[in-house]
Enzyme design. Structure first.
Site, PDB file in Angstrom:
ATOM      1  N   SER A  20      44.251  13.955  28.133  1.00  0.00           N
ATOM      2  CA  SER A  20      44.709  12.747  27.448  1.00  0.00           C
ATOM      3  C   SER A  20      46.157  12.388  27.772  1.00  0.00           C
ATOM      4  O   SER A  20      46.503  12.203  28.924  1.00  0.00           O
ATOM      5  CB  SER A  20      44.499  12.924  25.940  1.00  0.00           C
ATOM      6  OG  SER A  20      44.563  11.687  25.266  1.00  0.00           O
ATOM      7  N   ASP A  26      37.758  10.947  27.122  1.00  0.00           N
ATOM      8  CA  ASP A  26      38.866  11.856  26.833  1.00  0.00           C
ATOM      9  C   ASP A  26      38.358  13.255  26.473  1.00  0.00           C
ATOM     10  O   ASP A  26      37.539  13.421  25.572  1.00  0.00           O
ATOM     11  CB  ASP A  26      39.647  11.253  25.667  1.00  0.00           C
ATOM     12  CG  ASP A  26      40.988  11.896  25.435  1.00  0.00           C
ATOM     13  OD1 ASP A  26      41.065  13.133  25.491  1.00  0.00           O
ATOM     14  OD2 ASP A  26      41.947  11.162  25.157  1.00  0.00           O
TER      15      ASP A  26
END
EC number: 3.1.1.4
Length: 597
Positions: free
Chosen positions: A83, A417
């Site tokens: 991320s 993610d």
């Protein structure tokens, strides 16, 4: 022509990565000597950065900057991120490792509050014309680029040179296969994890890779049948960093782009010359209709907008005009499905009008900007309705030598993610194929900074992967007032140094105050230059204060890098797809009939 990477047994590194790591080894030995650490063989040291949105991005840059300043980064073989940390890592490589320049540029962006909305919008509009447009495209070009104040046109493959020369550590960027998240939650399946490097993209637990230049292209039965341009780093940053908040919060965030009157003006303004026809400007009316429907399909004004559009079109007497009149009359009683079908039909009709200038001459249709924006808004609306993220072609589709039906039956993948699984990329550096000796894990997560240790320990226990044992009671006690660093070691496997961002060493008794100040969903517009500088400072302090500890652990693994016992690689790769023909390598080959856009 045979591609350089394909579906390969996961018990060995991809050749390009192996060569890069080999080239890095003498650089690592040289760095260790400068740190007064003697070694005959270069230990494999990995630095991990967790997720955490913009907080993680800025803090990770601070960590990388201090590691370089202290001469520690040169002793690192792998850099891996999830991320927000992937944004920082990609910046390191696009700027050739110039951390001073990156840091100054970062401060400048937030001092000047720079972000080019129009350029970002145009990127998103162009992406909406792709077959596989998803919310990841919207998120990448209009949210992530705004957060980090940067559009990055370069590709991941363009970062190969400095990696292949061993100048910088080998980078690994983490993602998760969203279609396999249910399996992850139930069984913590290894094949849920997906990785990107400057050379390849794929499933490390499966040993299934595709060259990064072909990621997103269409494959069938192991053959490349349609080549797509390599996606830029802005798109990949959006894919890697899409777990900002819960679904409701993200959905509202996206819809607010279209609800906000200022936002509407931003969409409509620009170099557009509207028609001077006696009837109203149909192009602007259609865009207004699509945006109103997107934000609230039950908005009473939609019926009025349709009536005005019908009058402007002057289509009352033809077949489409009759259909339009009927649906307008019964609009309030029409199902959501039929409303959506009609809107798609209406847009298709307008598209044909562009191709046939003799039709509806009164429209004087502007065939450029406004039409593109209509398509963009409508495609985004569809993606929100279906909640589609990270849509790319599955390079394993119908591959004859892949036994796992789940992996080869899907034409499309949905990659998101990795923070949805574990907010730090431990699973990508723990497999024995990478032979990691020491892990420096920097946690920038919100909430419990030991949660990633807890989750990783559980994952490793399920799959017989060596990882230091930790007790739940111990983790809970540490979480009450975290220290800046914890050193974890087991009988087998790598030594883990886990660093927490906000801790009693750099924040004293104000840990919670610091956490609230840097929330994960905090928008970049609310980041003042002082907030940026303070975050850089505390993240650097964590490295500086633990320099002696880091050097001590480096010295131990350098003195005996072979101390990590060999483990059963097959056991650690329990989910790996087996080639039904045996242990042979399954390769991709380019078809003789490749279509290109």
């Amino acid at each position: 022509m045979e591609l350089s990477s394909g579906v390969c047994p996961a018990t060995r590194l991809q050749e390009a990565e192996k060569a890069a790591v080999h080239k890095r080894s003498p650089k690592v030995l040289e760095a260790l000597r400068k740190l007064n650490i003697q070694a005959d063989q270069a230990p494999v040291i990995a630095v991990l950065g967790s997720g955490g949105g913009l907080r993680a991005h800025i803090a990770c840059l601070g960590v990388l900057s201090e590691l370089k300043e202290l001469g520690l980064l040169d002793a690192v073989t792998y850099l891996a991120g999830v991320s927000g940390s992937t944004w920082a890592l990609s910046s390191l490589y696009t700027k050739n490792g110039n951390m001073e320049g990156i840091e100054e540029e970062l401060k400048h962006r937030y001092e000047k509050n720079e972000w080019d909305f129009h350029e970002s919008l145009e990127k998103a509009i162009q992406a909406s014309k792709r077959e596989n447009y998803s919310l990841t495209d919207f998120w990448a070009y209009l949210i992530v680029s705004r957060q980090i104040r940067e559009l990055q046109d370069s590709n991941l493959s363009s970062l190969k040179k400095q990696v292949e020369e061993g100048v910088l550590p080998y980078p690994i960027f983490a993602a998760i296969d969203e279609d396999l998240l249910a399996d992850w939650r139930e069984r913590k399946t290894q094949n849920s994890w997906f990785e990107f490097t400057p050379h390849h993209a794929g499933y490390p637990a499966l040993g299934a890779y595709v060259p990064i230049t072909e990621f997103g292209s269409r494959f069938e039965n192991g053959k490349l049948v349609k080549s797509e341009p390599e996606r830029d780093l802005t798109f990949l940053r959006g894919l890697w960093g899409s777990a900002f908040a819960d679904i409701k919060e993200i959905k509202n965030y996206i819809l607010n782009y279209f609800r906000n009157p200022f936002g509407k003006l931003k969409f409509i303004e620009g170099p557009v010359t509207y028609s001077e026809a006696p009837r109203m400007n149909v192009d602007a009316m259609l865009l207004d209709l699509v945006m109103a429907y997107f934000t609230d399909m039950n908005d009473p004004s939609i019926k009025d907008k349709l009536c005005a559009l019908q009058q402007a079109l002057g289509t009352e007497t033809d077949e489409f005009g009759i259909e339009m009149a009927e649906i307008i009359q019964n609009w309030n009683e029409t199902s959501a499905e039929k409303k959506e079908q009609f809107l798609d039909h209406l847009l298709d009709r307008f598209k044909k009008t562009q191709e046939d200038t003799t039709t509806y001459s009164l429209m004087n249709w502007n065939t450029g900007l406004v039409w593109d924006r209509c398509v963009f808004v409508n495609e985004t609306r569809k993606c929100v309705s279906k909640w589609q993220w990270g849509t790319v072609y599955n390079f394993l589709y119908k591959h004859g030598k892949i036994a796992d039906e789940t992996m080869c039956s899907r034409e499309l993948l949905h990659l998101v993610d990795a923070g949805f699984a574990i907010n730090t990329p431990y699973p990508l550096v723990l497999p024995p194929v990478r032979e990691t000796h020491l892990i420096l894990s920097f946690d920038f997560s919100a909430g419990d900074p030991l949660e990633t240790i807890r989750a990783t320990a559980d994952y490793c226990q399920r799959h017989e992967i060596p990882f230091p044992e930790v007790s739940e009671d111990q983790l809970k006690e540490w979480a009450k007032a975290p220290a800046s660093c914890y050193v974890l070691r087991g009988e087998t496997g790598p030594v883990v140094m886990h660093f927490t961002l906000f801790n009693k060493d750099n924040c004293g008794d104000d840990i919670e105050t610091w956490r609230k100040k840097y929330g994960t969903v905090k928008l970049s517009d609310s980041y003042t230059p002082d907030l940026v500088r303070d975050l850089l400072r505390v993240s650097k302090e964590n490295v500086k204060k633990n320099k002696i500890n880091i050097l001590s652990e480096m010295r131990k693994v350098a003195g005996n890098p072979g101390n990590i016992p060999r483990v059963n690689k097959e056991a650690c790769l329990g989910d790996r797809v087996k080639d039904p023909q045996g242990s042979q390598t399954v390769e991709f080959k380019k078809s003789h009939n490749i279509s290109k856009d």
